[in-house]
Every structure is written in C-alpha cells, then in structure tokens.
Design an enzyme around this catalytic site. Sequence first.
Site, PDB file in Angstrom:
ATOM      1  N   GLU A 115       0.833  -1.206   0.000  1.00 37.30           N
ATOM      2  CA  GLU A 115       0.000   0.000   0.000  1.00 37.30           C
ATOM      3  C   GLU A 115       0.868   1.257   0.000  1.00 37.30           C
ATOM      4  O   GLU A 115       0.521   2.263  -0.639  1.00 37.30           O
ATOM      5  CB  GLU A 115      -0.939  -0.012   1.207  1.00 37.30           C
ATOM      6  CG  GLU A 115      -2.019  -1.077   1.110  1.00 37.30           C
ATOM      7  CD  GLU A 115      -2.934  -1.107   2.312  1.00 37.30           C
ATOM      8  OE1 GLU A 115      -4.084  -0.673   2.188  1.00 37.30           O
ATOM      9  OE2 GLU A 115      -2.494  -1.574   3.388  1.00 37.30           O
ATOM     10  N   GLU A 135      -4.086  -9.571   3.298  1.00 36.54           N
ATOM     11  CA  GLU A 135      -4.869  -9.269   4.504  1.00 36.54           C
ATOM     12  C   GLU A 135      -6.093 -10.158   4.695  1.00 36.54           C
ATOM     13  O   GLU A 135      -6.462 -10.464   5.844  1.00 36.54           O
ATOM     14  CB  GLU A 135      -5.313  -7.795   4.470  1.00 36.54           C
ATOM     15  CG  GLU A 135      -4.219  -6.798   4.822  1.00 36.54           C
ATOM     16  CD  GLU A 135      -3.441  -6.319   3.606  1.00 36.54           C
ATOM     17  OE1 GLU A 135      -2.781  -5.277   3.692  1.00 36.54           O
ATOM     18  OE2 GLU A 135      -3.487  -7.009   2.557  1.00 36.54           O
TER      19      GLU A 135
END
Length: 261
Positions: A115, A135
């Site tokens: 990210e 995730e």
Amino acid sequence: MQKEHWTVISLERRETVAVLTMNNPPLNVLTDELLNQLGEAVDEIDHDPEIRAIVLRAAGEKAFAAGADIRQFPSLTKESGIALVEKGKKIFDKLAGGKPVICAVHGLALGAGLELVLACDIRIAEETTKLGLPETGLGILPGYGGTQRLTRLAGPGKAKELILTGELLSGQQAYEAGLVERLVPQGEAFENAIKLAQSIASKAPLAIANAKKAIDGGVELSLAAGQELETQMFSELAETQDMQEGVKAFTEKRPANFQGK
C-alpha cells in the site's frame, strides 16, 4: 550530501533529490514508530524548497516492507480500527500529495508495505520482488488505501483477484499488471530511482507540481472536467519566471536554470 536520522527513518539530501530510507530490517515492518517518523520526514521535505523529488527505499536485503505490525490487531475494536487505518491513510496521503516520489522496491512488499508502494508516483521494482495484499487471510482487508489505489492503478478485476485471493506476484507479474512502471535486475532499483528522480528534479518545479495535480485530480473526473482542470493548471504557469526561463533556455540551446518562481 546532507543526512538526517531518526531511529527507523533516515533522510539524505542529494542536491535537489531527497532519499528517504526505512531502516527497520529485516522486514521493515511499518510500526507506529516508523509511520510517525515517515510523516515527520515528509513534512520536512515538503517545507524544503530545494528538494524537488523524493526516492523512497528500504534498508536490508529481505524486504522493502513486509506489512503492518500485526501485534496490534488482536486488541482492535471498531473505534480503534478506524483510528489505526485513518492514521496510516493520512501519512500515505501526505506522501502521495506532495513532491514526486519514486519508489525503489526490492524483496517483499506485502500488505501495508505494498500500500505504501501504491501511494508513490512511480514504482521501480527488482525482478526478484514479491508483492501482494494478503490481509484477507488474516480476516481483515487492506486499510491504508490499498482497495482504492490498486483499483485505480490496475482496474477492479485485478484488484479483486489480488485482494480476494491474497496471492503474491513476482516482479514480472506486477510489471505486466501495471502495478510497477519499471522492472530492473536485482540490486538496481535504487540506482534507477535516483536517475529518474534527478531527471524529474531538472525540470521546472512549478510545472511538475501542476502536472501532478492535473493527473491526480483529473483521474477522478469526467474527460471534460479533467480538461478544465488541465487548463487551469496550465494557465497558472503562463506568467511564471520558470516558463520564461524554459523558453529562453530552449531558444539559446542551453540547460534551463529553474527557480520555482
């Protein structure tokens, strides 16, 4: 060559290029301490008119950044979960919204680490890099802007494929999917990032800033509205000293000496 050190972030000034190094090996986990220091370093760079481009890299051989500190997850509530991701988003948005950032990626770039890569303007990855957003395998989802930036970069189908499966991509696969702009041999990402940053830093800083605003702002707009934004960004440059200097230097066949005015 001026250097400044926090504990897990270092800032080195190479004339008009700032080199930000995450120094939390072997995995360069994005701890609360690292995020705080990254935000402070970006603030310092943003207020330094001499710096025109940023290179972001990481120390160690194993990872660029292998994700967030998962030790904080078991105790999360809805309220603390909001606070956690909003803090990360704020710091990543600050990086994304400032001066051009070239990311030199090696090793693992996973979860929050990817990210962070996605928040940069231009990404250079080594062939041996592994990138992914795992995730969902932890019962959560990418919360530092990953669902949004990946979708805008690679499209909703690719974003769903990567996020819903949590699978990792090689450097070559990431390049083919459009997650990174340049693919280089192992050990060459930083050198390539520096060269690219120096090239950007040699251009008119006001023009670079407005071009970035036009691109980043326009991607959310209709074509017509985006072109209106482009016109506005162009017009703001029309009476600048840099524009006059750029045209004069071109006519005189010499390098331009831009002052950011």
